[in-house]
Design an enzyme around this catalytic site. Structure first.
Site: not given
Ligand SMILES: [Zn+2]
Lengths: 431, 465
Positions: A36, A111, A136
C-alpha cells in the site's frame, strides 16, 4: 518464479484495473509483493495517495518492508488507495481509482483497494500489504473476495507507515487464502524498538494453523441494517462452523452504536495533526513562496495538495480538538472507546471468536458511490470501526457471493489471539 | 501600590547525550554545520516515529524530586499544534493536562532577608523547535529566513512558577538557586543558558507576558523595564493591556508581540505515538538514587560538621564545583579549608571567573594550603599566589619559589627597612608601639608578602635590640 513476469503481469493488471500508483520495474526477489502506498519504501516513490507527496521518495524502508525484503520479497509496486486512507471505496485518490477485478464497474473497497484488487487478480501474488485504521483491510477484502487480516494494534510495527490516526493504524495482509494471510503476518509481525507502540508479546508462527474447537459468539448488533442476503451467507458460514464441531451463541456488544462517532472524532483529531507537517517546506509539493507570509504560503500549498476529503477531515478533526469542543468531542470519544473495549473484553470472557458480516453491502457501483453523502459514506464503516477502535485482531474471509459479488465474514478475536481468528477462518474456508 | 506579581516559565535544556525522541547526538550541537544533526524523526518526515529518551525522563524526575513536586503515576505526552516554520511537524510534542510533576516549591530569601517559598505549579518535558536565522538582519529587515533543524527535538524541561515574586531581584535569586540545583543533580550544563518567559502585573491589572528572555540578569532587567512601563501607563491613567511582549536585549526594552484577547488554541490531543509511561516505583527510585546531596542539605551539613558560619556555608554551596573542592580540602586541611575557600571565591569574583573556567585542581589547591599550613609561605603570600593561580594554574612551582620564605634574607630586608624609616625607629625608641606596627607593615610590604607579620615583628625587635 521470474519476478519480471510478475512485474509484467502487474503492469497489465494496472492497465485493466488501475491498481498501482507506482510500479517498480527493477524489483528483485523471490516472490512478488505489492505494498500500500502509505508505507515507506526506500528509494521508491511513496505518496500515500496524495498529490502533496507526489514527488516524495523515502530515505528509509518501513520495518515491514525491511522484513519482507529479508524474507525474499520483491516489492513490485505501490498500490492505489484513498488519500492518506481517507475513504471506504478508494475513490478519494489523487491518482487513479482502482476497479474491482470481479466487476470493474464496482469499487475495490478502501482504503487498501489497490492491494486487495491486485491479490484478487494476480496469479503470481499470494498476498499483499494493506493497512487499516477503521476497516481499510476488511472492507476491500470482502469486496474483492480475498482474505484480509487486521492484526492486534502493536503486533506489527508502524515504523515507516505514513500516519492517518496513529492510535488506530495497523498494517496487515490481504491474501488469497487464510494460510497465505497467516504466513504473511508471520513475516511482518514482531517487536520493533523504533515504534513505541510496538508490543513486546513474542511473535508467533501463525502459519502453523491449528484446528481448534472454538466457542463462537454472534453479536446481534452486527446484523442490524445488513443486506439480508449477506446476513444469510454469513449465517451459513456460522452454521458450517457448528457442523465442524464448534458451538455458537448470540452475544451483545451494547456500545456498538457509538463506535462510528467515537471513531471519526478520534481518527480525524489525530489525522488533522498528522497532516499539519505537509506544508511545502521540507519535502513534497512546493510552490513559489515569494511575496507571501509563511501562513499564506503553507495555505497555498495545502490548498493545492490536499483533496476534498482530506480537507474535510482536517477541518472536522481540528474542530473536535479545539477549546470549547475538546471536552464534548475528543475527550468524550476517548471515554467511549474505553467502553467499546470493555464490551469486547466481556464477550471474550464467554467466547473465543466473534463472527459477523464484514460489510453491510456488496461492493457498490461507482455510479452509486457518487450519490452518497459524506455521512452515508462514513456510515458504511459501521461493522468495522469497533474492532479497529478496540485494536483487536479481525480476519475477513470470503463466504460466498451475492449478485455475483463476493461477501465476507469477519472473525474477531481478543488481543494477540490472532491464531483463534485464523483457526475459525480456516473452518469457514473449508466449510 | 500593590506589589507587582511576577511568575516565571523557565526552560532548561537537559544534558542528555541524544535528542528527546530520536538518536541524533547533542554533543557539538553549538558548532555543528546547520542541519547536520538531523534524522527523519526530528525533520518530521512521513513514516518517522518518536521514541522517548528514557534518560530525559529520569532527569525530569530528578528535577521534580529536587523541587519537591508530586510525581504523577503515569506520564503522557501531548501534541500542541500550530503552524510555524521552525516546527518540523507543525506540532510540538509536549505535556499538557498531565505534567510530569506538580505542586512543588523552592525557598528563596527576599530583600529583607526573609525566607519565602516560590510555588512551582508544574514541570514538564518537551522538545525544542528548530532555530530560525533571519538572513540579512532582524525580524523586520530580513529578506529570507534559514531554518536549522539541529535544535529540533532537543530535550527541554519547563518549570512553571506561581506568580509569587514581588520584585525582579527575587527572580534573579530564584534562578541562581535553581541553576545551582540543576547543576547539582546533573541534569543541566551550567554553560548552557537558562531561558525564561516572565509574566507580570501591577496593581491587580492585566497580565503581560514577556517572551524568550535569556539568562537571569536579562530576566531581571526585562522585568524592571516592564514594571516601569506599566507604572507609566498607570500614571497617565491608561490601562495595561493583556498582551505578549518580546524582550529586545540590545535595546533594553520590551516590544509588543501580539495582543491576547483569549488564550491561543493549540487543540491539544494526546500524542498517540507514545504510550502511557508508567512512572513505576522502580523508575522513580532509580532517579532518586542518582540524586546527590542538594545545596540546602550541604548547607546544613557544613554548619553542623564543620561549624562554618551560615554566610560562608551559603556562599560555598551555591557553586557545586566550589562545594566539591571544599569537601576534598577539608579532609586534609580542616583548619584552613573554609577560610581559603572564602578567599578563593573572592579571588574568582574579582576576576569574573567561575571555578570550572580555571585549571585549578584540588591537588594544586591542597599544595598551596600545605605551604601556608607549614609556614613556608605566609597567608599574604598565599593570597597573592592564588590571584595568579586562578589565571594560570601551571605556574604553581614557579610561584611557590617566588613566595617562599626561605628564599629571602629577612635580616637584610629588616636592615633596609630600618635604614629607610629613621623617624619611625626614633619613635620606637621613645616607646611607641604604633611605630613598630608601621615598621612591621613596611617589612611585609617590602618582602612581597613572603614575610608574615609575626616573623617581621620578631626580626625587627631583634634588630632594634
Ligand atoms: Zn533526529
Amino acid at each position: 518464479m521470474d519476478i519480471q513476469e510478475a512485474v509484467g503481469e502487474a503492469k497489465q493488471l494496472d492497465e485493466k484495473y488501475d491498481l498501482f500508483i507506482t510500479i517498480n520495474e527493477s524489483a528483485e526477489g523471490n516472490f512478488p509483493i505489492a505494498v500500500k502506498d502509505n508505507i515507506c519504501t526506500k528509494g521508491l516513490r511513496t505518496t500515500a495517495g496524495s498529490k502533496i507527496l507526489h514527488n516524495y521518495v523515502p530515505v528509509f524502508d518501513a520495518t515491514v518492508v525491511e522484513k519482507l525484503k529479508r524474507s525474499g520479497a520483491a516489492v513490485l509496486g505501490k498500490t492505489c488507495m484513498d488519500e492518506f486512507g481517507f475513504g471506504t471505496f478508494s475513490v478519494n485518490c489523487a491518482y487513479k481509482v482502482p476497479k474491482n477485478p470481479v466487476d470493474p464497474s464496482r469499487s475495490c473497497g478502501g482504503s487498501s483497494g489497490g492491494s486487495a484488487g491486485y491479490v484478487a487478480a494476480s496469479k503470481y501474488a499470494r498476498f499483499a500489504i494493506g493497512q487499516s485504521t477503521g476497516g481499510s483491510i476488511t472492507c476491500p477484502a470482502a469486496f474483492c473476495g480475498v482474505v484480509g487480516i487486521t492484526p492486534t494494534y502493536g503486533l506489527v510495527s508502524r515504523y515507516g507507515l505514513i500516519d492517518y490516526a496513529n492510535s488506530l493504524d495497523k498494517i496487515g495482509v490481504l491474501a488469497k487464502t487464510v494460510s497465505d494471510a497467516a504466513k504473511g503476518l508471520s513475516i511482518i509481525s514482531g517487536h520493533d524498538s523504533r515504534d513505541s507502540t510496538s508490543s513486546n508479546v513474542p511473535a508467533k508462527d501463525y502459519a502453523k494453523l491449528q484446528e481448534a474447537k472454538l466457542r463462537i459468539g454472534v453479536p446481534k448488533e452486527y446484523f442490524e441494517g445488513v443486506d439480508p442476503k449477506i446476513a444469510e451467507r454469513v449465517w451459513r458460514s456460522i452454521k458450517s462452523l457448528e457442523s465442524g464441531g464448534m458451538k455458537y451463541e448470540e452475544v451483545s456488544l451494547p456500545h456498538t452504536k457509538y463506535a462510528i462517532p467515537s471513531y471519526y472524532i478520534i481518527a480525524l483529531s489525530e489525522a488533522s495533526t498528522n497532516l499539519a507537517k505537509y506544508c511545502g517546506m521540507r519535502y513534497g509539493l512546493s510552490s513559489d513562496p515569494s511575496g507571501k507570509s509563511f501562513n499564506e504560503y503553507f495555505s497555498q500549498v495545502r490548498s493545492q495538495g490536499f483533496g476534498q476529503e482530506a480537507k474535510r477531515r482536517v477541518v472536522l478533526g481540528t474542530y473536535a480538538r479545539m477549546a470549547g469542543y475538546r471536552d464534548q468531542y475528543y475527550l468524550k470519544a476517548l471515554k467511549v472507546r474505553a467502553l467499546i473495549i470493555e464490551d469486547f473484553k466481556r464477550a471474550f470472557g464467554e467466547v473465543d471468536v466473534l463472527a459477523a458480516p464484514s460489510m453491510p453491502v456488496i461492493a457498490p457501483k461507482f455510479s452509486e458511490i457518487e450519490k452518497l453523502t459524506p455521512l452515508q459514506h462514513y456510515m458504511s464503516d459501521v461493522l468495522t470501526v469497533a474492532p479497529n477502535l478496540a485494536g483487536i485482531p479481525h480476519l475477513s474471509v470470503p463466504c460466498g457471493k451475492v449478485e455475483g459479488m463476493p461477501v465476507g465474514v469477519q472473525l474477531l478475536a481478543d488481543h494477540f489471539k490472532e491464531e483463534k481468528a485464523f483457526a475459525a477462518g480456516f473452518g469457514v474456508e473449508n466449510g | 501600590m500593590v506589589e507587582p506579581k511576577i511568575g516565571l516559565e523557565v526552560h532548561v535544556q537537559l544534558n542528555t547525550s541524544t535528542k528527546l525522541f530520536c538518536p541524533c547526538p547533542l554533543a557539538g550541537l553549538a558548532a555543528a554545520e546547520p542541519n547536520s544533526l538531523t534524522c527523519p524523526t526530528c525533520l518530521g518526515h512521513p513514516g518517522s516515529k518518536p521514541v522517548l529518551n528514557r534518560m530525559a525522563v529520569e532527569k525530569g524526575i530528578r528535577i521534580a524530586l529536587a523541587l519537591g513536586c508530586a510525581l504523577q503515576e503515569s506520564m503522557y505526552f501531548s501534541r500542541k499544534t500550530y503552524f510555524y516554520p521552525d516546527m518540523s511537524k507543525n506540532f510540538q510534542i509536549t505535556q499538557y493536562e498531565i505534567p510530569l510533576g506538580k505542586d512543588g516549591g523552592l525557598e528563596i530569601t527576599d530583600a529583607q532577608g526573609r525566607k519565602k517559598t516560590i510555588r512551582i505549579t508544574r514541570i514538564h518535558i518537551e522538545e525544542d523547535p528548530a532555530k530560525l536565522v533571519h538572513a540579512g538582519g532582524h525580524l523586520e529587515s530580513a529578506t529570507h529566513v534559514l531554518a536549522d533543524y539541529n535544535r529540533s527535538g532537543v530535550p527541554l524541561c519547563e518549570i512553571v512558577t506561581a506568580p509569587d515574586f514581588q520584585t525582579p531581584k527575587e527572580t534573579r535569586v530564584f534562578l541562581q538557586k535553581l541553576r545551582s540545583i540543576l547543576d547539582y543533580i546533573g541534569v543541566f550544563d551550567v554553560g548552557a543558558a537558562i531561558k525564561a518567559d516572565a509574566n507580570v502585573s501591577i496593581d491587580g491589572g492585566s497580565r503581560v507576558e514577556i517572551k524568550n528572555v535569556t539568562g537571569f540578569v536579562e530576566v531581571e532587567k526585562a522585568l524592571a523595564d516592564e514594571i516601569m512601563r506599566q507604572k507609566w501607563l498607570a500614571d497617565d491613567g491608561k490601562p495595561v493591556e493583556r498582551e505578549t511582549r518580546a524582550w529586545v536585549a540590545e535595546k533594553r526594552t520590551t516590544l509588543p508581540l501580539r495582543k491576547k484577547e483569549s488564550e491561543e488554541d493549540y487543540g491539544y490531543i494526546f500524542e498517540p505515538d507514545l504510550t502511557r509511561i508508567n512512572l513505576a516505583v522502580a523508575l522513580v527510585n532509580k532517579a532518586a538514587k542518582g540524586m546527590p546531596e542538594l545545596p540546602h542539605q550541604k548547607f546544613e551539613r557544613y554548619r553542623r560538621e564543620y561549624g562554618i558560619n551560615s554566610e560562608l556555608a551559603a556562599s560555598i554551596v551555591t557553586d557545586l564545583d566550589v562545594a566539591l573542592l571544599f569537601e576534598q580540602l577539608v579532609r586534609s586541611q580542616p583548619k584552613l579549608a573554609a577560610s581559603w575557600i572564602n578567599i578563593l571565591k573572592k579571588t574568582l569574583y574579582f576576576n569574573g571567573l567561575e571555578l570550572r573556567q580555571t585549571k585549578l585542581s584540588v591537588d594544586t589547591f591542597s599544595k598551596l594550603l600545605e605551604l601556608v599550613g607549614k609556614g613556608r609561605v605566609t597567608s599574604r603570600g598565599g593570597e597573592l599566589m592564588l590571584r595568579e593561580l586562578v589565571l594560570d594554574a601551571s605556574r604553581f612551582d614557579e610561584l611557590a619559589a617566588k613566595y617562599s620564605k626561605s628564599e629571602i634574607d629577612i635580616g637584610k630586608l629588616a636592615e633596609e627597612v630600618l635604614k629607610d624609616n629613621k623617624k619611625a625607629v626614633a619613635d620606637y625608641k621613645t616607646g611607641s608601639r604604633k611605630a613598630l606596627q608601621f615598621l612591621v607593615g613596611e617589612l611585609v610590604k617590602k618582602s612581597g608578602g613572603r614575610v608574615d607579620a609575626r616573623s617581621a615583628s620578631k626580626e625587627l625587635e631583634k634588630e632594634l635590640g
